[in-house]
Design a protein around this motif. Structure first.
Motif, PDB file in Angstrom:
ATOM      1  N   SER A  44      26.750  -4.075 -16.226  1.00 38.05           N
ATOM      2  CA  SER A  44      26.618  -4.293 -14.788  1.00 38.05           C
ATOM      3  C   SER A  44      25.302  -3.697 -14.287  1.00 38.05           C
ATOM      4  O   SER A  44      24.715  -4.201 -13.328  1.00 38.05           O
ATOM      5  CB  SER A  44      27.827  -3.746 -14.028  1.00 38.05           C
ATOM      6  N   GLY A  45      24.814  -2.659 -14.987  1.00 34.28           N
ATOM      7  CA  GLY A  45      23.483  -2.108 -14.662  1.00 34.28           C
ATOM      8  C   GLY A  45      22.385  -3.147 -14.891  1.00 34.28           C
ATOM      9  O   GLY A  45      21.470  -3.296 -14.078  1.00 34.28           O
ATOM     10  N   MET A  46      22.538  -3.875 -15.986  1.00 34.39           N
ATOM     11  CA  MET A  46      21.579  -4.962 -16.265  1.00 34.39           C
ATOM     12  C   MET A  46      21.582  -5.960 -15.103  1.00 34.39           C
ATOM     13  O   MET A  46      20.539  -6.387 -14.626  1.00 34.39           O
ATOM     14  CB  MET A  46      21.968  -5.714 -17.549  1.00 34.39           C
ATOM     15  N   HIS A  47      22.771  -6.332 -14.668  1.00 33.71           N
ATOM     16  CA  HIS A  47      22.888  -7.290 -13.566  1.00 33.71           C
ATOM     17  C   HIS A  47      22.261  -6.737 -12.287  1.00 33.71           C
ATOM     18  O   HIS A  47      21.705  -7.480 -11.496  1.00 33.71           O
ATOM     19  CB  HIS A  47      24.363  -7.628 -13.301  1.00 33.71           C
ATOM     20  N   ARG A  48      22.390  -5.415 -12.099  1.00 35.32           N
ATOM     21  CA  ARG A  48      21.828  -4.833 -10.881  1.00 35.32           C
ATOM     22  C   ARG A  48      20.301  -4.770 -10.961  1.00 35.32           C
ATOM     23  O   ARG A  48      19.617  -5.019  -9.976  1.00 35.32           O
ATOM     24  CB  ARG A  48      22.396  -3.431 -10.647  1.00 35.32           C
ATOM     25  N   VAL A  49      19.789  -4.421 -12.157  1.00 38.49           N
ATOM     26  CA  VAL A  49      18.336  -4.245 -12.289  1.00 38.49           C
ATOM     27  C   VAL A  49      17.637  -5.590 -12.486  1.00 38.49           C
ATOM     28  O   VAL A  49      16.616  -5.870 -11.865  1.00 38.49           O
ATOM     29  CB  VAL A  49      18.007  -3.284 -13.458  1.00 38.49           C
ATOM     30  N   GLN A  84      22.490 -10.438 -17.386  1.00 44.79           N
ATOM     31  CA  GLN A  84      23.231  -9.505 -18.244  1.00 44.79           C
ATOM     32  C   GLN A  84      22.358  -8.896 -19.341  1.00 44.79           C
ATOM     33  O   GLN A  84      22.799  -8.020 -20.069  1.00 44.79           O
ATOM     34  CB  GLN A  84      24.468 -10.177 -18.843  1.00 44.79           C
ATOM     35  N   MET A  85      21.138  -9.390 -19.480  1.00 45.37           N
ATOM     36  CA  MET A  85      20.215  -8.795 -20.446  1.00 45.37           C
ATOM     37  C   MET A  85      18.866  -8.673 -19.762  1.00 45.37           C
ATOM     38  O   MET A  85      18.617  -9.307 -18.753  1.00 45.37           O
ATOM     39  CB  MET A  85      20.098  -9.698 -21.666  1.00 45.37           C
ATOM     40  N   GLN A 141      24.075 -17.160 -14.584  1.00 39.09           N
ATOM     41  CA  GLN A 141      25.377 -17.468 -14.008  1.00 39.09           C
ATOM     42  C   GLN A 141      26.446 -16.460 -14.412  1.00 39.09           C
ATOM     43  O   GLN A 141      27.507 -16.410 -13.798  1.00 39.09           O
ATOM     44  CB  GLN A 141      25.785 -18.877 -14.476  1.00 39.09           C
ATOM     45  N   THR A 142      26.195 -15.676 -15.459  1.00 35.18           N
ATOM     46  CA  THR A 142      27.278 -14.841 -15.976  1.00 35.18           C
ATOM     47  C   THR A 142      27.504 -13.610 -15.110  1.00 35.18           C
ATOM     48  O   THR A 142      26.728 -13.311 -14.210  1.00 35.18           O
ATOM     49  CB  THR A 142      27.020 -14.377 -17.420  1.00 35.18           C
ATOM     50  N   SER A 143      28.557 -12.890 -15.417  1.00 35.73           N
ATOM     51  CA  SER A 143      28.932 -11.770 -14.577  1.00 35.73           C
ATOM     52  C   SER A 143      29.634 -10.692 -15.401  1.00 35.73           C
ATOM     53  O   SER A 143      30.845 -10.563 -15.350  1.00 35.73           O
ATOM     54  CB  SER A 143      29.854 -12.273 -13.465  1.00 35.73           C
ATOM     55  N   LEU A 144      28.839  -9.914 -16.136  1.00 32.87           N
ATOM     56  CA  LEU A 144      29.447  -8.773 -16.817  1.00 32.87           C
ATOM     57  C   LEU A 144      29.988  -7.802 -15.777  1.00 32.87           C
ATOM     58  O   LEU A 144      30.876  -7.004 -16.054  1.00 32.87           O
ATOM     59  CB  LEU A 144      28.431  -8.050 -17.707  1.00 32.87           C
ATOM     60  N   SER A 145      29.425  -7.882 -14.581  1.00 35.68           N
ATOM     61  CA  SER A 145      29.911  -7.021 -13.506  1.00 35.68           C
ATOM     62  C   SER A 145      31.370  -7.346 -13.177  1.00 35.68           C
ATOM     63  O   SER A 145      32.133  -6.471 -12.784  1.00 35.68           O
ATOM     64  CB  SER A 145      29.025  -7.166 -12.272  1.00 35.68           C
TER      65      SER A 145
END
Lengths: 463, 295
Positions: free
Chosen positions: A162-167, A171-172, A247-251
């Protein structure tokens, strides 16, 4: 309130934090710090009062402990049918207790909740179909994950995810520049075999906008090239956004609700900006669930729908085959026993079971398609859903979870499994690595490309 | 001709031949070498775990591990790195063929040099048909040189080049490369076409006619300009056998071929892939050329 350097209640929001957390190999220090993490009971109870709506309250209340959900859960089945794996028990013993105790729970309890929420449930929602009251423990675990995340009790990889998604909003660590460059690269690499092929970035007013999974540009850009080939052959007026392509959402797996909303909003903003008539995404289950099924609610869209009709890739593909935009050469159809993995996130959750079978009817020689048992909306999770695939701490539990899918595949007698979902694809790949049952697995795109009947004018001229 | 050479190596002894050729060429032609290594192949979805390319073991990559790999590579190629003008080490994780192509594109290299096949590492071959070499050779914008074993790494410059043509579009690019190399390196060039007559019932006269016809086709297809040190040969037989035989006869130190197999499925392409067969059997480096960009 001892908060760890890595394990704490604060989401990762900078690249430095990301790198530092990544360098904590396997989350060793992270999980050590978790042992000393305080539970902020007040905040926890406050969050429950604010966010727990009537549906979950009712569900917690009306569960009759009848146990009908037990057999519905593949994790119950593969783990010796112990009571601790019964869905109703799992949720009552975690979320139920937190509510009962008004948030006054300790560290040890929260760690037990984490283990339950991420290694004993993949949020596949199968139990909800079998409960006489329609109680969906998968949804409740999704909710519990959010509470756990806000307290810092989340598996290391998902804190990073989710950090990846925020930064990066992906997701990567793929930047907008990386993404656009990858599109150019793939167009360049593909145009020789497919003259005139383009990957149009930020084209306004296209018929369809395409989004994908960050792992594709990061590691498997062929997938983007394959999507481009199929759009090209279908004569589709398409585009990808430079921003809002992921489109993905590990968050969503992590329970980072704030980030979930931001991710989806980013995709919707791209839609608003580029004004396509429709949108579609890659062969991914949870990404579709996040963007199309849950997303409209996260972002507070009054109609509960994305800004434009948003198809799953299988819907687009079925339509292209149905309308003849893509033609299959009947002699190239699959002529070996082949089975299909129904992804929970768009089959059980959105009812796309017939669409995938329609595709099968075009690409598999009659008589060769073998259904798994159970099948369609009753199919079991691949064993790696809900983030299970990526969590090192629960690898053994995940490997055990793969056994259900393994048995299902073995029962079909097929050596080829079509898995139009990244998580299912990964789980089946791992299943083969772990248990070596001698199978092959594939997304739809490469299979369809191989059997296309390509119009003369789209073929290279010289050969 | 060669200003930037990308040496793709796992660091294993099986790639030492390729390393020797890459560094020798760099020294001789004043090129820089990029030592490129894919440490691990992603696995387990979004996790940080990768499978080590050499051992297949599961590892977690962090800065420390990456530095350790760099050190290993540095000490493995220490003397060679010192012997060239400029070289740097790049390590990354990913699917090997994809990362080699990515680095070649990002660094705009003139030549990719690769070692022997690392075998069927299930770590990344599963689910992705085709060998690393085939995929790199198919998509690279620059020529790709493969050195299958130590003995195939050369001891001097290139003095005898064999160019095998199948008259494809890609072969035109390969010819340009072969000719430019021969000119640049002052080498002899043999242009060979292997007439595949397997499965055809031809009498000797018909074969002779075909050979004559093909020789004149080579002469009319390829413009040698003012270059004189060349031979045109047409031999009948199975292409890869004839190419390797010709290389032996001419003591070739370089074989140049075109790559244009669209088929990446190993079951279908590998057995039939002339290029892979030649690489396995040749006693010298083999260069595959597909695109016109760097010839």
């Amino acid at each position: 309130m001892p908060e760890g350097q890595f394990c704490n209640k604060t989401p990762i929001t900078t690249d430095e934090q990301l790198k530092a957390t990544l360098n904590d190999k396997g989350g060793k220090q992270y999980y050590e710090e978790m042992n000393h993490l305080d539970v902020d009971s007040e905040k926890l109870w406050g969050a429950i009062q604010k966010t727990m709506k009537s549906r979950i309250k009712t569900w917690l209340e009306i569960c009759a402990h009848c146990g009908l959900c037990a057999e519905s859960c593949f994790l119950y089945q593969v783990n010796g049918r112990v009571p601790e794996q019964v869905p109703s028990y799992k949720i009552q013993a975690t979320l139920g207790q937190i509510v009962k105790k008004k948030g006054k729970v300790d560290n040890e309890f929260m760690q037990m909740c984490m283990e339950t929420a991420w290694s004993k449930c993949t949020c596949c929602n199968r139990c909800g179909m079998y409960c006489p009251h329609g109680i969906d423990m998968g949804i409740m675990f999704g909710y519990l994950r959010g509470l756990l995340y806000s307290q810092g009790f989340v598996p290391w990889e998902l804190k990073i995810g989710s950090g990846m998604h925020r930064v990066y909003r992906a997701q990567m660590d793929v930047t907008m520049e990386d993404w656009v460059e990858t599109c150019e690269w793939m167009a360049e690499e593909t145009e020789e075999e497919w003259p005139g092929l383009e990957i149009p970035v930020d084209k306004v007013g296209a018929d369809i906008m395409y989004t994908c999974n960050a792992r594709e540009p990061k590691h498997y850009p062929e997938d983007i090239a394959e999507a481009a080939i199929l759009f090209h052959v279908a004569g589709e007026n398409w585009t990808v956004p430079s921003e809002g392509w992921e489109q993905t959402s590990l968050s969503m797996f992590a329970g980072d609700w704030e980030c979930c909303k931001d991710n989806v909003q980013n995709v919707y903003d791209a839609i608003e900006r580029l004004k396509p008539k429709r949108a579609t995404g890659t062969e991914c289950g949870h990404a579709h669930r996040a963007t199309v099924i849950e997303g409209p609610y996260w972002t507070g869209r009054p109609d509960g729908q994305p800004p434009v009709p948003f198809l799953h890739y299988v819907e687009w593909l079925a339509e292209a085959l149905r309308t003849g935009k893509l033609k299959i050469d009947p002699s190239k159809r699959i002529k070996e026993p082949v089975t299909l993995q129904d992804s929970c996130n768009y089959v059980r959750n959105q009812g796309l079971k017939d669409i995938t079978r329609e595709i099968i009817s075009y690409i598999v020689e009659p008589g060769y398609f073998v259904e798994m048992a159970p099948t369609k909306e009753h199919n079991y999770c691949c064993g790696g859903g809900g983030g299970f695939n990526g969590i090192g701490k629960y690898r053994e539990q995940r490997n055990m979870a793969l056994r259900k899918k393994m048995d299902q595949i073995l029962d079909t007698g097929c050596k080829l499994v079509i898995a139009p979902c990244h998580n299912c694809w990964d789980a089946i790949r791992d299943l083969e690595e772990e248990y070596e049952i001698g199978i092959r697995w594939s997304f739809l795109k490469p299979l369809v490309i191989k059997m296309l009947d390509v119009p003369e004018h789209l073929l290279p001229k010289d050969e | 001709m060669f200003k930037k050479i990308l040496l793709a190596t796992s660091g294993a002894p099986s790639t030492f031949g390729a390393a020797r050729v890459a560094f020798d060429m760099a020294k001789r032609y004043g090129a820089e070498v990029l030592v490129f290594n894919v440490m691990g192949v992603p696995t387990k979805a979004f996790s940080q775990e990768v499978n080590d390319v050499r051992t297949g073991e599961k590892i977690e990559i962090d800065d420390e591990y990456q530095s350790w790999v760099e050190e290993e590579l540095k000490s493995t190629f220490e003397k060679q790195i010192e012997s060239v003008e400029f070289s740097k080490i790049i390590t990354t994780t990913g699917v090997p063929h994809r990362e080699i192509l990515r680095a070649a594109r990002a660094e705009d290299v003139d030549l990719i040099v690769m070692g022997a096949s690392s075998g069927d590492s299930s770590a990344y071959r599963k689910g992705y048909p085709g060998s690393t070499l085939q995929k790199v050779a198919k998509a690279a914008r620059c020529p790709v040189m493969t050195v299958h074993r130590e003995t195939a790494s050369y001891w001097g410059g290139f003095s005898n080049i064999v160019f095998a043509t199948d008259f494809s579009k890609q072969a035109e690019n390969a010819f340009k490369f072969a000719l430019a190399s021969a000119k640049e390196l002052n080498a002899d060039l043999t242009v060979l076409h292997a007439l595949d007559i397997s499965g055809k019932l031809l009498d000797q006269n018909a074969i002779e006619d075909k050979l004559i016809e093909t020789r004149s086709r080579i002469r009319s297809s390829y413009d040698f300009g003012d270059f004189k040190n060349y031979d045109v040969e047409v031999w009948e037989g199975v292409p890869y056998v004839e190419i390797v035989k010709m290389a032996r006869e001419r003591s070739a130190d370089l074989i140049v071929m075109a790559h244009h197999s669209h088929e990446l499925d190993p079951e279908k392409a590998r057995i039939g892939s002339t290029m892979e067969q030649v690489i396995l059997r040749a006693g010298c480096p083999v260069v595959s050329v597909s695109k016109p960009d760097k010839v």
